[in-house]
Write a protein that holds these residues in place. Structure first.
Motif, PDB file in Angstrom:
ATOM      1  N   UNK A  95      18.662  -0.225  46.230  1.00 49.83           N
ATOM      2  CA  UNK A  95      18.599   0.921  47.140  1.00 49.83           C
ATOM      3  C   UNK A  95      17.517   0.732  48.201  1.00 49.83           C
ATOM      4  N   UNK A  96      17.788   1.245  49.392  1.00 51.75           N
ATOM      5  CA  UNK A  96      16.824   1.134  50.488  1.00 51.75           C
ATOM      6  C   UNK A  96      15.780   2.232  50.361  1.00 51.75           C
ATOM      7  N   UNK A  97      14.702   2.076  51.124  1.00 51.04           N
ATOM      8  CA  UNK A  97      13.615   3.047  51.090  1.00 51.04           C
ATOM      9  C   UNK A  97      14.016   4.353  51.752  1.00 51.04           C
ATOM     10  N   UNK A  98      13.240   5.373  51.510  1.00 51.72           N
ATOM     11  CA  UNK A  98      13.500   6.692  52.085  1.00 51.72           C
ATOM     12  C   UNK A  98      13.120   6.711  53.563  1.00 51.72           C
ATOM     13  N   UNK A  99      13.935   7.374  54.377  1.00 48.08           N
ATOM     14  CA  UNK A  99      13.700   7.539  55.821  1.00 48.08           C
ATOM     15  C   UNK A  99      13.508   6.186  56.494  1.00 48.08           C
TER      16      UNK A  99
END
Length: 95
Positions: free
Chosen positions: A36-40
């Motif tokens: 999963x990618x980072x937030x924002x």
């Protein structure tokens, strides 16, 4: 005179290489959605953190021989400095 790199330089270069490789692998895994990618907009820092977490144990295991050579080299240099300091101290005491 040989231009053999010091053990410290070699260990540091190999450690940075392992980190760079882990960074590229983590970037690819995040890009393709495996991880999963980072937030924002924190994606770069997320990949950086993942690469640090993955590269640390890899370096610990894969660079054991180089780390031992580096520590032996450092211990040798420290012993030389201690001997010089002791020689200077005894020379000053003798005068």
């Amino acid at each position: 005179m040989s231009l053999k790199p010091s053990a410290t330089f070699r260990y540091t270069a190999l450690r940075l290489g392992i980190f760079a490789g882990c960074f590229l692998v983590m970037w690819g895994l995040v890009y393709f959605g495996v991880v999963p990618s980072g937030a924002n907009d924190s994606n770069f820092f997320w990949v950086l953190l993942l690469a640090l977490v993955v590269s640390a144990p890899l370096s610990l295991v894969l660079l054991r021989k180089q780390r031992d050579e580096m520590s032996e080299q450092i211990v040798g240099k420290v012993d030389q400095v201690k001997e010089r300091l002791e020689a200077n101290r005894t020379q000053e005491d003798g005068v």
